[in-house]
Design a protein around this motif. Structure first.
Motif, mmCIF file in Angstrom:
data_model
loop_
_atom_site.group_PDB
_atom_site.id
_atom_site.type_symbol
_atom_site.label_atom_id
_atom_site.label_comp_id
_atom_site.label_asym_id
_atom_site.label_seq_id
_atom_site.Cartn_x
_atom_site.Cartn_y
_atom_site.Cartn_z
ATOM 1 N N ASP A 187 0.829 -1.204 0.000
ATOM 2 C CA ASP A 187 0.000 0.000 0.000
ATOM 3 C C ASP A 187 0.863 1.253 0.000
ATOM 4 O OD1 ASP A 187 -2.222 -1.621 0.113
ATOM 5 O OD2 ASP A 187 -2.381 -1.495 2.283
ATOM 6 N N TYR A 188 1.906 1.244 0.788
ATOM 7 C CA TYR A 188 2.780 2.405 0.839
ATOM 8 C C TYR A 188 3.631 2.526 -0.419
ATOM 9 C CZ TYR A 188 1.408 3.340 5.574
ATOM 10 O OH TYR A 188 0.676 3.653 6.675
ATOM 11 N N LEU A 189 3.855 1.407 -1.114
ATOM 12 C CA LEU A 189 4.575 1.491 -2.383
ATOM 13 C C LEU A 189 3.765 2.250 -3.425
ATOM 14 C CD1 LEU A 189 6.175 -2.062 -2.660
ATOM 15 C CD2 LEU A 189 7.322 0.106 -2.181
ATOM 16 N N LEU A 190 2.456 2.302 -3.266
ATOM 17 C CA LEU A 190 1.614 3.109 -4.136
ATOM 18 C C LEU A 190 1.419 4.515 -3.582
ATOM 19 C CD1 LEU A 190 -1.149 0.516 -5.017
ATOM 20 C CD2 LEU A 190 0.685 1.343 -6.486
ATOM 21 N N LEU A 191 1.335 4.637 -2.281
ATOM 22 C CA LEU A 191 1.045 5.932 -1.664
ATOM 23 C C LEU A 191 2.203 6.914 -1.790
ATOM 24 C CD1 LEU A 191 -0.749 7.760 0.079
ATOM 25 C CD2 LEU A 191 0.279 6.685 2.072
ATOM 26 N N ILE A 192 3.406 6.469 -1.533
ATOM 27 C CA ILE A 192 4.553 7.376 -1.527
ATOM 28 C C ILE A 192 4.819 7.970 -2.917
ATOM 29 C CG2 ILE A 192 7.048 7.501 -1.153
ATOM 30 C CD1 ILE A 192 6.569 5.602 1.251
ATOM 31 N N PRO A 193 4.850 7.155 -3.981
ATOM 32 C CA PRO A 193 5.045 7.790 -5.302
ATOM 33 C C PRO A 193 3.896 8.703 -5.701
ATOM 34 C CG PRO A 193 5.547 5.462 -5.422
ATOM 35 C CD PRO A 193 4.941 5.706 -4.088
ATOM 36 N N ARG A 194 2.675 8.344 -5.331
ATOM 37 C CA ARG A 194 1.532 9.207 -5.657
ATOM 38 C C ARG A 194 1.640 10.533 -4.912
ATOM 39 N NH1 ARG A 194 -3.446 6.117 -4.778
ATOM 40 N NH2 ARG A 194 -2.842 5.133 -6.705
ATOM 41 N N GLY A 195 2.035 10.490 -3.647
ATOM 42 C CA GLY A 195 2.221 11.720 -2.887
ATOM 43 C C GLY A 195 3.325 12.588 -3.465
ATOM 44 N N ARG A 196 4.404 11.950 -3.895
ATOM 45 C CA ARG A 196 5.498 12.717 -4.515
ATOM 46 C C ARG A 196 5.047 13.314 -5.843
ATOM 47 N NH1 ARG A 196 11.240 13.029 -4.547
ATOM 48 N NH2 ARG A 196 11.997 13.378 -6.662
ATOM 49 N N LEU A 197 4.299 12.521 -6.617
ATOM 50 C CA LEU A 197 3.826 13.007 -7.914
ATOM 51 C C LEU A 197 2.922 14.218 -7.754
ATOM 52 C CD1 LEU A 197 3.521 12.489 -11.026
ATOM 53 C CD2 LEU A 197 1.473 11.223 -10.408
ATOM 54 N N LEU A 198 1.949 14.114 -6.847
ATOM 55 C CA LEU A 198 1.014 15.221 -6.667
ATOM 56 C C LEU A 198 1.620 16.387 -5.890
ATOM 57 C CD1 LEU A 198 -2.248 13.235 -5.879
ATOM 58 C CD2 LEU A 198 -1.708 14.478 -7.965
ATOM 59 N N GLY A 199 2.441 16.066 -4.894
ATOM 60 C CA GLY A 199 2.981 17.126 -4.045
ATOM 61 C C GLY A 199 4.139 17.874 -4.653
ATOM 62 N N VAL A 200 5.079 17.151 -5.291
ATOM 63 C CA VAL A 200 6.300 17.784 -5.786
ATOM 64 C C VAL A 200 6.221 18.051 -7.282
ATOM 65 C CG1 VAL A 200 8.798 17.518 -6.008
ATOM 66 C CG2 VAL A 200 7.643 16.708 -3.949
ATOM 67 N N ARG A 201 5.960 17.005 -8.042
ATOM 68 C CA ARG A 201 5.994 17.139 -9.506
ATOM 69 C C ARG A 201 4.861 18.023 -10.033
ATOM 70 N NH1 ARG A 201 10.381 14.648 -12.277
ATOM 71 N NH2 ARG A 201 11.115 13.003 -10.909
ATOM 72 N N ALA A 202 3.650 17.847 -9.494
ATOM 73 C CA ALA A 202 2.516 18.649 -9.965
ATOM 74 C C ALA A 202 2.502 20.034 -9.330
ATOM 75 C CB ALA A 202 1.207 17.923 -9.671
ATOM 76 N N GLY A 203 3.350 20.239 -8.322
ATOM 77 C CA GLY A 203 3.453 21.560 -7.709
ATOM 78 C C GLY A 203 2.329 21.881 -6.740
ATOM 79 N N LEU A 204 1.631 20.847 -6.233
ATOM 80 C CA LEU A 204 0.523 21.103 -5.314
ATOM 81 C C LEU A 204 0.970 21.204 -3.858
ATOM 82 C CD1 LEU A 204 -2.183 18.748 -6.844
ATOM 83 C CD2 LEU A 204 -1.969 21.212 -7.101
ATOM 84 N N GLY A 205 2.166 20.771 -3.561
ATOM 85 C CA GLY A 205 2.680 20.864 -2.204
ATOM 86 C C GLY A 205 1.925 19.981 -1.231
ATOM 87 N N LEU A 206 1.677 20.500 -0.051
ATOM 88 C CA LEU A 206 1.002 19.732 0.992
ATOM 89 C C LEU A 206 -0.415 19.307 0.605
ATOM 90 C CD1 LEU A 206 1.462 18.574 3.786
ATOM 91 C CD2 LEU A 206 0.645 20.728 4.750
ATOM 92 N N PRO A 207 -1.212 20.146 -0.069
ATOM 93 C CA PRO A 207 -2.522 19.665 -0.515
ATOM 94 C C PRO A 207 -2.427 18.460 -1.468
ATOM 95 C CG PRO A 207 -2.502 22.036 -0.580
ATOM 96 C CD PRO A 207 -1.093 21.588 -0.280
ATOM 97 N N GLY A 208 -1.366 18.384 -2.253
ATOM 98 C CA GLY A 208 -1.165 17.225 -3.118
ATOM 99 C C GLY A 208 -0.930 15.961 -2.324
ATOM 100 N N ILE A 209 -0.202 16.087 -1.227
ATOM 101 C CA ILE A 209 0.018 14.927 -0.356
ATOM 102 C C ILE A 209 -1.291 14.533 0.313
ATOM 103 C CG2 ILE A 209 1.249 14.124 1.694
ATOM 104 C CD1 ILE A 209 3.570 15.943 0.809
ATOM 105 N N TYR A 210 -2.090 15.509 0.708
ATOM 106 C CA TYR A 210 -3.404 15.205 1.268
ATOM 107 C C TYR A 210 -4.288 14.495 0.246
ATOM 108 C CZ TYR A 210 -2.429 18.235 5.285
ATOM 109 O OH TYR A 210 -1.901 18.801 6.403
ATOM 110 N N LEU A 211 -4.248 14.932 -1.008
ATOM 111 C CA LEU A 211 -5.014 14.266 -2.054
ATOM 112 C C LEU A 211 -4.561 12.817 -2.222
ATOM 113 C CD1 LEU A 211 -5.298 16.957 -4.859
ATOM 114 C CD2 LEU A 211 -7.159 15.945 -3.546
ATOM 115 N N ALA A 212 -3.263 12.583 -2.122
ATOM 116 C CA ALA A 212 -2.760 11.212 -2.212
ATOM 117 C C ALA A 212 -3.305 10.365 -1.068
ATOM 118 C CB ALA A 212 -1.226 11.213 -2.199
#
Length: 66
Positions: A4-29
């Protein structure tokens, strides 16, 4: 659990860092992870208890005439 975390961590990085959403991106993940995790559990719960309880009795509707 680890998978589960193998899916969560990359998704959080994708939304938070790569997409530029920051902390709200991690919350979305986390929200996506929770929904993905809860949906099969809810289906399993519904299947298990719906078959064990049998059909539920439905009371007759009251007539408008009295």
């Amino acid at each position: 659990m680890t998978s589960d975390y193998l899916l969560l961590i990359p998704r959080g990085r994708l939304l938070g860092v790569r997409a530029g959403l920051g902390l709200p991106g991690i919350y979305l993940a986390w929200i996506g992870f929770g929904l993905r995790y809860a949906a099969p559990l809810q289906l399993r719960y519904r299947h298990r208890f719906a078959s064990a309880a049998g059909p539920s009795p439905v009371p007759a509707a009251a007539s408008a005439d009295g």
